[in-house]
Design a protein around this motif. Sequence first.
Motif, mmCIF file in Angstrom:
data_model
loop_
_atom_site.group_PDB
_atom_site.id
_atom_site.type_symbol
_atom_site.label_atom_id
_atom_site.label_comp_id
_atom_site.label_asym_id
_atom_site.label_seq_id
_atom_site.Cartn_x
_atom_site.Cartn_y
_atom_site.Cartn_z
ATOM 1 N N GLY A 199 26.444 61.820 10.841
ATOM 2 C CA GLY A 199 27.297 62.602 11.725
ATOM 3 C C GLY A 199 28.657 62.862 11.110
ATOM 4 N N THR A 200 29.665 63.001 11.963
ATOM 5 C CA THR A 200 31.011 63.329 11.497
ATOM 6 C C THR A 200 31.629 62.149 10.759
ATOM 7 O OG1 THR A 200 31.328 64.855 13.332
ATOM 8 C CG2 THR A 200 33.307 64.058 12.215
ATOM 9 N N LEU A 201 32.181 62.429 9.578
ATOM 10 C CA LEU A 201 32.819 61.388 8.775
ATOM 11 C C LEU A 201 34.333 61.464 8.845
ATOM 12 C CD1 LEU A 201 30.610 61.443 5.550
ATOM 13 C CD2 LEU A 201 30.405 59.968 7.555
ATOM 14 N N ALA A 202 34.879 62.640 8.654
ATOM 15 C CA ALA A 202 36.333 62.776 8.618
ATOM 16 C C ALA A 202 36.695 64.241 8.794
ATOM 17 C CB ALA A 202 36.890 62.240 7.293
ATOM 18 N N ALA A 203 37.972 64.490 9.008
ATOM 19 C CA ALA A 203 38.447 65.860 9.195
ATOM 20 C C ALA A 203 39.852 65.985 8.634
ATOM 21 C CB ALA A 203 38.433 66.253 10.674
ATOM 22 N N VAL A 204 40.202 67.201 8.236
ATOM 23 C CA VAL A 204 41.541 67.467 7.724
ATOM 24 C C VAL A 204 41.928 68.880 8.142
ATOM 25 C CG1 VAL A 204 40.767 68.399 5.507
ATOM 26 C CG2 VAL A 204 43.039 67.372 5.675
ATOM 27 N N GLU A 205 43.190 69.098 8.409
ATOM 28 C CA GLU A 205 43.689 70.423 8.781
ATOM 29 C C GLU A 205 44.664 70.886 7.704
ATOM 30 O OE1 GLU A 205 45.671 72.435 12.756
ATOM 31 O OE2 GLU A 205 44.174 70.843 12.935
ATOM 32 N N VAL A 206 44.421 72.072 7.151
ATOM 33 C CA VAL A 206 45.232 72.573 6.044
ATOM 34 C C VAL A 206 45.758 73.959 6.382
ATOM 35 C CG1 VAL A 206 43.961 71.227 4.334
ATOM 36 C CG2 VAL A 206 43.213 73.542 4.865
ATOM 37 N N PRO A 207 46.921 74.339 5.831
ATOM 38 C CA PRO A 207 47.473 75.669 6.101
ATOM 39 C C PRO A 207 46.643 76.772 5.455
ATOM 40 C CG PRO A 207 49.158 74.147 5.276
ATOM 41 C CD PRO A 207 47.842 73.493 5.055
ATOM 42 N N THR A 242 36.838 75.679 11.012
ATOM 43 C CA THR A 242 37.266 76.443 12.180
ATOM 44 C C THR A 242 38.756 76.722 12.062
ATOM 45 O OG1 THR A 242 37.666 74.394 13.426
ATOM 46 C CG2 THR A 242 35.507 75.457 13.695
ATOM 47 N N ARG A 243 39.230 77.660 12.902
ATOM 48 C CA ARG A 243 40.670 77.954 12.962
ATOM 49 C C ARG A 243 41.153 77.609 14.354
ATOM 50 N NH1 ARG A 243 41.359 83.812 10.206
ATOM 51 N NH2 ARG A 243 43.540 83.453 10.727
ATOM 52 N N PRO A 244 41.645 76.398 14.556
ATOM 53 C CA PRO A 244 42.007 75.943 15.900
ATOM 54 C C PRO A 244 43.315 76.532 16.381
ATOM 55 C CG PRO A 244 42.550 74.253 14.302
ATOM 56 C CD PRO A 244 41.889 75.375 13.535
ATOM 57 N N PRO A 255 32.237 79.941 11.974
ATOM 58 C CA PRO A 255 31.956 81.093 12.835
ATOM 59 C C PRO A 255 32.535 82.360 12.222
ATOM 60 C CG PRO A 255 33.763 79.805 13.733
ATOM 61 C CD PRO A 255 33.220 79.037 12.569
ATOM 62 N N PRO A 256 32.090 83.535 12.681
ATOM 63 C CA PRO A 256 32.635 84.782 12.140
ATOM 64 C C PRO A 256 34.154 84.844 12.285
ATOM 65 C CG PRO A 256 30.708 85.220 13.502
ATOM 66 C CD PRO A 256 31.042 83.774 13.690
ATOM 67 N N ASN A 257 34.816 85.431 11.274
ATOM 68 C CA ASN A 257 36.268 85.661 11.272
ATOM 69 C C ASN A 257 37.096 84.377 11.232
ATOM 70 O OD1 ASN A 257 36.038 88.585 11.611
ATOM 71 N ND2 ASN A 257 35.349 88.101 13.674
ATOM 72 N N ALA A 258 36.468 83.244 10.889
ATOM 73 C CA ALA A 258 37.230 81.999 10.788
ATOM 74 C C ALA A 258 37.797 81.793 9.394
ATOM 75 C CB ALA A 258 36.349 80.807 11.175
ATOM 76 N N GLY A 259 37.393 82.624 8.430
ATOM 77 C CA GLY A 259 37.862 82.444 7.061
ATOM 78 C C GLY A 259 37.011 81.482 6.271
ATOM 79 N N ARG A 283 40.764 73.927 10.091
ATOM 80 C CA ARG A 283 40.341 72.543 10.281
ATOM 81 C C ARG A 283 38.966 72.386 9.648
ATOM 82 N NH1 ARG A 283 41.551 68.103 13.206
ATOM 83 N NH2 ARG A 283 39.844 66.734 13.852
ATOM 84 N N ILE A 284 38.850 71.463 8.716
ATOM 85 C CA ILE A 284 37.602 71.236 7.995
ATOM 86 C C ILE A 284 37.087 69.856 8.387
ATOM 87 C CG2 ILE A 284 36.482 71.169 5.753
ATOM 88 C CD1 ILE A 284 38.897 72.779 4.675
#
Length: 772
Positions: A332-340, A314-316, A148-152, A323-324
């Motif tokens: 569908g969704t396979l996996a997710a990771v959250e990074v700084p 997204t930036r939760p 989304p906009p402004n999410a980086g 969060r990627i």
Amino acid sequence: MDVTLSQAREKWSEVAERLQYGEEIVLVNSKSRQAAVLRRLEGPEPSGPVWSSTKARQELGALVAAAQQEPQILTVGGHPTAAVFQHTVPRPEKPQPETTAGVMELGDVLDGLLESAPRTEGLSTGVAALDRICGGLVRGSVTLVAAPPNAGGSLLPLQAARAAAFDAAVPTPVLYAPSGVPLQVAARRLVSAEAPVPYAQFAAGTLTPEQRQAVVGAEGRLRAAPLSFTRPEPTAQAIAEEAARIEGLGLVVVDRLQHARADHSPLSGRALPTAVRTLARLAAEQHVAVMALVDSDDAQLVDQLGADRVFHLTRPQDGGTARITVSARDLGTLAAVEVPLDMTHLRLLDPPSPAPTTVPSPAPTTVPSPAPTSAAPPASATEGPRTADHAVPPPARRPARPAPQPTATTPRDGAAAGPAVVRRSSGTVAELVERIESRVRAALAEAQGEVAEAVAQLQKTAIPDAMDLLEQSRAGGRYDFRNYPDLPDILRKRGRQEADDIWEARPRWTAPPQVLDPLADQQAPVTALDINGAYLSALKAHLPIGQLEHHLGPDEGGPAHDPKRSGVHLVTPPAWDHPDLPNPIGDREEPGRIWITESTLRLLLRLSGPKTGLCERPLIHESWTSGSTEQLLESLRRALVEARTRALATDDAAGETAYEYIKAMYSKLVSTMGESNYNRDLYRQDWMHIIRSQAFANLWRKAWQARQAGLTIVRMMGTDELHLAGDWRTARAAGKEAALFPEGREVTEVKPKQTYRLEKVAEGSYRERKAE
């Protein structure tokens, strides 16, 4: 012990410990298939280049590559500790499976799946944690980054381009296609992340000598990198043609696909599905990986584009991480990771201990990953001085905000900051106006000319659109508005349905009987005036730009009020003895001390001065202030005013749509810049209170001017409603020829809402009768 480069970085302390005990460590670069062995020094020290432990960890790829030519020396604490030698990794040859009549047995296929060294390796995304869960970027296919906009979202394609082009061991040619983002901006982002230097200061041209030296030091690496740019705003076919000319091309980055149609941008609107098909054909024919950013996370749009794999970014919650989520077509969704996130240098970082979250699925959630390229190096001393403003953790009552990023211009030690530099050229304002009008045209086109539908669509995106305009307006500013300094408890809500301690001086005033009785007796007409764009005008307010610092007020032994600072103040308001004028402190019934904003305090100080002399000076007991500026939102305000003026001058669907869109942007921006779930990009409760109070103060000043011009104030409500008795159309300010209340729809004009007469029905009670 055999380890990949990414594993060695993550466990570098363990590597050093094992070396001390005499164990040999083999570093394997699985992309280049080069390897080097680390052995503890026990005999005579061999000659060769010297690497500190810190430098070796940051540039393991370069260390392994250098060891192929001659031994390298590793030091810890300045003392030679180990030697690094070339090493050969055995690669057993696996027999090719035999097939008959075009049939292959499952066992033969299984042998290929379990092969430890696949013949075709993917490219790193530049984020090791993401590589581990998705296997990197697959050659021959398109990976879509939906954000989304402004999410980086642009940071991920940027990271992948750096990982390929700046790989010290095996640089991979990259073609970067800027669309919807200026070429200079894209290049500046790359340099800022790679040098690294703070992007905001780099863009503003305010790098310190040390930071400039960091860019100079990286210049050789930057110039040697096999990274090419297309011309701005290319077509998909032009990207394919340029890609065909680059020998050994590995990655094509498209930044970005714009979901809304934009003039002069072929990669936008309804052209996107065809463009993605062209990019997919490019990837397959030239056997390259293609990564394209789309500036929307709309599921329907992403499905229409038909990419084999999508990274949803997204930036939760706090906005300090990204969060990627990895999804694949048909699975569908396979996996997710959250990074700084490192927004100072525009980079994604790896978490200290990567722990990807997988979503249960009958399909495998991970695939063997290629060894990622060098992880982004830690922030260096070139970032600029760290200040006390950025050492305070986010409020405990609110989910953690992004870690404040240090900048060289943030006020230190409570010193008043100078005004933040804003690029105030008409060119900037014109660009913002064009973005607004282009957005309106696109919305009307999608709504097939239906104004109500277009307005409803634009109102839904008003907040992110306003934030995007704010970011564009701050392109030349030194202060990063995304910094989230900790706020004092007085600025935090006590509960979900409760307010904080700040009193905004919102007016809700009706004149007393001694004023209204004569008007009722004389049947004098009263006109309710609507002040246009009250919040828009209030964007020009004194806003604090650093960490709010506590100090006693002048009436408790502290310093005098400093006009170069802004914040909130605990005051005892003065007595108000003017029944024909509303109290500037607003409709407050409780006596005693109250916390007010800078806007209200400045109004009270002005009214207590010798020029006006309407009241005593307020007693200031405590203050939370920082260096301030009136220019922070000025370019944005001017652009919105100009776009609003142009919309009013255009008597068509576009003008009507633009007017409502602009109104939604500035009103929602002000209402959500505090503690709001609808705007995670700006957390400044103090700014919200100050801007609102500024609108109330502006309205009070108009009431005072009306009274000075001989008009009678009947009522003053909210931010924009002023009821006056008398000939307001001919009223003039003292010593001026221009009308005090020019009629019209501009922000400098007023609109009459209604005209009525007062009828007295009981003592102190009146009703309105429509004027004939």
